[in-house]
Every structure is written in structure tokens, then in C-alpha cells.
Design an enzyme around this catalytic site. Structure first.
Site, PDB file in Angstrom:
ATOM      1  NE  ARG A 181      35.037  40.846  51.364  1.00 14.48           N
ATOM      2  CZ  ARG A 181      35.718  40.497  50.263  1.00 14.48           C
ATOM      3  NH1 ARG A 181      36.399  41.414  49.583  1.00 14.48           N
ATOM      4  NH2 ARG A 181      35.710  39.249  49.818  1.00 14.48           N
ATOM      5  CG  ASP A 215      44.717  38.056  44.710  1.00 16.09           C
ATOM      6  OD1 ASP A 215      44.356  37.245  43.831  1.00 16.09           O
ATOM      7  OD2 ASP A 215      43.914  38.727  45.386  1.00 16.09           O
ATOM      8  NE  ARG A 266      46.446  41.046  42.728  1.00 13.41           N
ATOM      9  CZ  ARG A 266      46.407  42.058  43.598  1.00 13.41           C
ATOM     10  NH1 ARG A 266      47.506  42.712  43.913  1.00 13.41           N
ATOM     11  NH2 ARG A 266      45.268  42.442  44.164  1.00 13.41           N
TER      12      ARG A 266
HETATM   13  O1  SPQ Z   1      38.390  41.629  42.058  1.00 11.98           O
HETATM   14  P1  SPQ Z   1      39.261  40.758  41.214  1.00 11.98           P
HETATM   15  O2  SPQ Z   1      39.390  41.320  39.854  1.00 11.98           O
HETATM   16  O3  SPQ Z   1      38.805  39.325  41.177  1.00 11.98           O
HETATM   17  O4  SPQ Z   1      40.698  40.801  41.920  1.00 11.98           O
HETATM   18  C1  SPQ Z   1      41.685  39.838  42.313  1.00 11.98           C
HETATM   19  C2  SPQ Z   1      43.073  40.588  42.234  1.00 11.98           C
HETATM   20  O5  SPQ Z   1      44.078  40.034  41.791  1.00 11.98           O
HETATM   21  O6  SPQ Z   1      43.075  41.738  42.652  1.00 11.98           O
HETATM   22  C3  SPQ Z   1      41.698  38.551  41.482  1.00 11.98           C
HETATM   23  F1  SPQ Z   1      41.943  38.708  40.267  1.00 11.98           F
HETATM   24  O7  SPQ Z   1      41.571  39.499  43.714  1.00 11.98           O
HETATM   25  C4  SPQ Z   1      40.503  38.701  44.263  1.00 11.98           C
HETATM   26  C5  SPQ Z   1      41.092  37.424  44.831  1.00 11.98           C
HETATM   27  O8  SPQ Z   1      41.796  36.690  43.868  1.00 11.98           O
HETATM   28  C6  SPQ Z   1      39.855  39.501  45.360  1.00 11.98           C
HETATM   29  C7  SPQ Z   1      39.029  38.678  46.283  1.00 11.98           C
HETATM   30  C8  SPQ Z   1      38.113  39.328  47.230  1.00 11.98           C
HETATM   31  O9  SPQ Z   1      38.265  40.535  47.526  1.00 11.98           O
HETATM   32  O10 SPQ Z   1      37.200  38.625  47.730  1.00 11.98           O
HETATM   33  C9  SPQ Z   1      39.135  37.295  46.335  1.00 11.98           C
HETATM   34  C10 SPQ Z   1      40.004  36.528  45.421  1.00 11.98           C
HETATM   35  O11 SPQ Z   1      39.225  36.003  44.356  1.00 11.98           O
HETATM   36  P2  SPQ Z   1      38.454  34.596  44.482  1.00 11.98           P
HETATM   37  O12 SPQ Z   1      37.887  34.361  43.109  1.00 11.98           O
HETATM   38  O13 SPQ Z   1      39.515  33.607  44.836  1.00 11.98           O
HETATM   39  O14 SPQ Z   1      37.432  34.715  45.484  1.00 11.98           O
END
Ligand code: SPQ
Length: 427
Positions: free
Chosen positions: A25, A313, A386
Site C-alpha cells: 500500500r 493468514d 505460508r
Molecule cells: O496478496 P496475497 O497473495 O493475496 O496474500 C495473502 C498472503 O497469505 O500473504 C493471501 F494469500 O494475504 C492477503 C490476505 O489474505 C493480503 C491482504 C491484504 O494485504 O489486503 C488481505 C487478505 O486477503 P483477502 O482476500 O482476505 O482480502
């Protein structure tokens, strides 16, 4: 690779890598704000580098000195049509948030990613963005990558009840709402991580959020800022659990982000009877502090409902924690785990079973019976960072055999120094 097994105890302190969500961000806000944004403690992991490269491809000047990143933002209007399709790598956060940023640009962009990202659902952002006037679709009219996004300068504001508890969907819509003509209202299904809302305020924007309701009136201009990123509680989680389950351990994790929308794992550890002490620092922009954990006798727990997005996560490593707790741990309402870098319900159950855990997948979670003695075996990360880290921590409980991990390179997605950190606190 052959994993380190048979830990006689983890001792010492660790500085945890910086927060992945805030790192993404910080580059995005710096790019759409006017003026220079100075970012300290950026996480140089693969996912965050995908975000830097994507914004550079969109014409933003970003200078990385190693210790500080300077982003020379020219506002939303400063974004330029990229010369080629833009690579999102493995990163769900990059593609979903960037789609919201692109909603107000009247040029067409194609976004693609790796095999894992290409299987992840995108209708959750495409459908609401279409309601705002964006022409957005996946390949062959599916919701899958490559995505084609053609934004508009006349974005309509949105009144939207979210169908999934997702910070990425919320954030994409907020980036679009910042560029729309009028007030947007977003109603969350459950409260999710609020870094985007906090950073809109930090960058001088106007946003109102209370409970599950968020209101924002566009269009707005943001101003470049200094951002100092704390450690990532999602990365710290692996060492919090290691310190609780490996005999003779006591570890201090320093400068860990403690935003309340992310600290569900601390609540769960306390409920399980884990020895954990949290000392918050005073006077920081982003709430952070030290966490000390110690080997503990643990009891099973039920995890469901509103806490799920606060530890989504961390559920993979919490599942390992549950294998070392007395009783039956039940994780419910966590169907979002199925659409992460892997189907984390299935990959966790499958790989931990190979090491002797008593873990059963359900439609929306896992049932784990403890306490079990784990044994050696050949396991795979399934390309999911993870899952890879869970398996390395599990291997530390194996005293009389080898654990071999396939596709260990996935760990660099969020924690490139994971193995060095582990060695630093191993006896
Ligand atoms: O970026 P990515 O691949 O989706 O990463 C993950 C992770 O495990 O690092 C999910 F696989 O984290 C997301 C988290 O699950 C990061 C995130 C964010 O920075 O806004 C939000 C979460 O996802 P979501 O789909 O619940 O909004």
C-alpha cells in the site's frame, strides 16, 4: 530441500521482516498521491517487488536506495498506459488493489500473473468495478487472469454490500471510490484489515469508517508522506508458534505490527493457554511492539466468526499449533482459505497428515486432534509461502527422521530471510 529438524530449543530475539500489506500500500499510495513519499522499512520480498514493478510500468518514478524508497507521485492523473501487459507475479494484493487504482484511468491495461494467481477468483472485484463504469473482465469472459481493465474518468460512486470478508476487495473499491464523483458506501461482511482506510487518512484524505460501514466522497487528491513500516505479524506468527511448541524455547520478536484488525492470533494463543507477553510501543504512527513467547502446555480451541479475518493468514500456522494442543480444535467459517495461493484447507490437511498430524479438512475449515507426535516425510509447499513455512516449523518437532520440503523457494514471496532467522535463534 532437507529441512532443519530436531530443535533442542529456540532462544534469543528476532527482528521480523516488515509488513507485506503495508509495503504494497505504501508504494500504491505514494504513486497516486501528489509529491514525494518516503518509505522506511519496505519489505523487499517477491510480492512487494511485483507492486513496485507494476507501478513503474505505469510510469511512476520509484527510487530504491535499499534502506529508503522514494516514490515521486503525480496523482491518479500521473499514471500512463503501460507498453506491455503488466506482471502481478504471485500477488493477490497487487492485482486486486491495482485494479481499483486503474478504475479511473481511461486506457486499457492487461494484468497477468503466475499459475497460482491465475486460479484465484477475480469476480469479487470485477463485478463491483463494472457497476462503477469500468470495463473489466477476465480471459474469455471468465473471472480469471489475464484481466483486462479499461477505466473511465466518469466513475460512478458505489453503494456496496460486500459478499466476502476481504480487505483486498474493500481496498480496490476504496481506491476506485477516491476517483468517483460522489459518495461511496461500502458495507463489510466482517471487519477486515484496515490499512487502506488508515493510509487514506495518513495521506490527507477524508474517510469515515465505523464498524462495518465505510463512507468516502470522491474525487480526492492525496499528498505524499513519510511511511515507516512495522514488522509483519503474519510473519511473526511462525516464530510465535515455534516458540510455544518447541521444548525449552523463549523468543522475543521485536517491532511487530499490532493493528487490532490483525491480532487475532494473539487472542487465540491466550485462549489456548500459551505463554505470551505483548509490550506495545508508545507514540508510533502504526501500532507496534515486542512479543515474547515461551514453551507452553496448550489446550484446544474453537475459532470461528468475526475473528477469522483477523487471523486469516495465520490459520495455517495455528493449525500446526493445534496439533500440539490437548483436545479437538475446530476452525470454522474460513472458506476464504480455499482461494489463497493454494487451497490452504486441502494443502494443510494433506501435508500435515504426511507428517502424522490428525487433521481433517471440512467445507469451511479444519478439525485437528492433539496432541500428536510428528514424524519425517516428504512434503510440498504447493508453491504457497505460508504452507512452506508451516512445514519447516513442523519439522523442528521431528527428532528421529528427515523432513524433505519440495518447492521451498515459495517462502521468498513474503519472508526471504526465513531460514536465516530460524538459524539465528536455534541452539
Ligand atoms: O496478496 P496475497 O497473495 O493475496 O496474500 C495473502 C498472503 O497469505 O500473504 C493471501 F494469500 O494475504 C492477503 C490476505 O489474505 C493480503 C491482504 C491484504 O494485504 O489486503 C488481505 C487478505 O486477503 P483477502 O482476500 O482476505 O482480502
Amino acid at each position: 530441500m532437507k529441512l532443519k529438524t530436531n530443535s533442542k530449543g529456540l532462544q534469543g530475539f528476532l527482528e521480523i521482516p516488515k509488513d507485506k500489506s503495508i509495503s504494497h500500500r505504501s508504494i500504491m499510495f505514494g504513486s497516486i498521491a501528489e509529491g514525494v513519499t518516503e518509505i522506511h522499512n519496505f519489505l523487499h520480498a517477491k510480492d512487494c517487488l511485483s507492486t513496485i514493478n507494476a507501478l513503474k510500468a505505469l510510469g511512476v518514478e520509484i527510487k530504491d536506495t535499499g534502506s529508503i524508497i522514494y516514490v515521486y507521485g503525480k496523482g491518479f492523473k500521473g499514471l500512463k498506459k503501460p507498453k506491455a501487459p503488466v506482471d502481478m507475479g504471485n500477488s493477490g494484493t497487487t492485482i486486486r488493489l491495482l485494479s481499483g487504482i486503474l478504475a479511473g484511468s481511461d486506457f486499457k491495461v492487461t494484468l497477468f500473473g503466475d499459475a497460482s494467481l491465475s486460479k484465484r477468483p477475480m469476480n469479487r472485484i470485477l463485478l463491483p468495478l463494472q457497476k462503477m463504469g469500468v470495463i473489466a473482465s477476465g480471459i474469455n469472459n471468465t473471472e480469471f487472469l489475464p484481466l483486462s481493465i479499461l477505466g473511465t474518468k466518469n466513475l460512478k460512486p458505489l453503494y456496496y454490500q460486500m459478499k466476502v470478508a476481504s480487505a483486498q476487495v474493500k481496498s480496490a473499491l476504496l481506491f476506485a471510490a477516491l476517483q468517483a464523483q460522489g459518495e461511496s458506501v461500502i458495507l463489510e461482511k466482517e471487519i477486515t484489515r484496515n490499512h487502506t482506510e488508515e493510509m487514506i487518512k495518513q495521506f490527507g484524505g477524508q474517510i469515515h469508517f465505523q464498524g462495518k460501514e465505510i463512507r468516502l466522497t470522491g474525487p480526492q487528491n492525496l499528498k505524499g508522506q513519510k511511511v515507516v513500516i512495522p514488522g509483519d505479524i503474519s510473519s511473526a506468527a511462525f516464530f510465535m508458534v515455534a516458540g510455544l511448541i518447541i521444548p525449552n524455547s523463549k523468543i522475543k520478536l521485536t517491532n511487530v505490527g499490532l493493528n487490532e484488525t490483525r491480532t487475532g492470533i494473539i487472542d487465540v494463543i491466550k485462549t489456548m493457554g500459551g505463554k505470551i507477553i505483548v509490550n506495545s510501543y508508545k507514540g508510533q504512527d502504526q501500532k507496534s511492539g515486542d512479543i515474547v513467547v515461551e514453551t507452553s502446555d496448550l489446550k484446544a480451541v474453537e475459532i470461528s466468526g468475526a475473528i477469522i479475518p483477523r487471523l486469516i493468514d495465520e490459520l495455517p500456522i495455528i493449525a500446526l499449533l493445534a496439533t500440539q494442543a490437548q483436545g479437538v480444535t475446530v476452525i470454522k467459517n474460513a472458506e476464504e482459505l480455499k482461494v489463497k495461493e493454494s487451497n490452504r484447507i486441502d494443502t494443510l490437511a494433506c501435508e500435515l497428515q504426511k507428517l502424522g498430524a490428525d487433521i481433517t479438512p471440512t467445507n469451511d475449515g479444519l478439525i485437528i486432534r492433539g496432541k500428536t507426535k510428528l514424524h519425517g516425510g516428504k512434503v510440498s509447499s504447493h508453491g504457497d509461502h505460508r504452507i512452506g513455512m508451516v512445514l519447516q516449523i513442523a519439522a523442528l518437532l521431528v527428532y528421529d527422521a528427515q523432513v524433505k520440503l519440495e518447492r521451498s523457494e515459495a517462502i521468498a514471496t513474503s519472508f526471504p530471510t526465513f531460514f536465516e532467522s530460524l538459524l539465528a535463534i536455534s541452539k
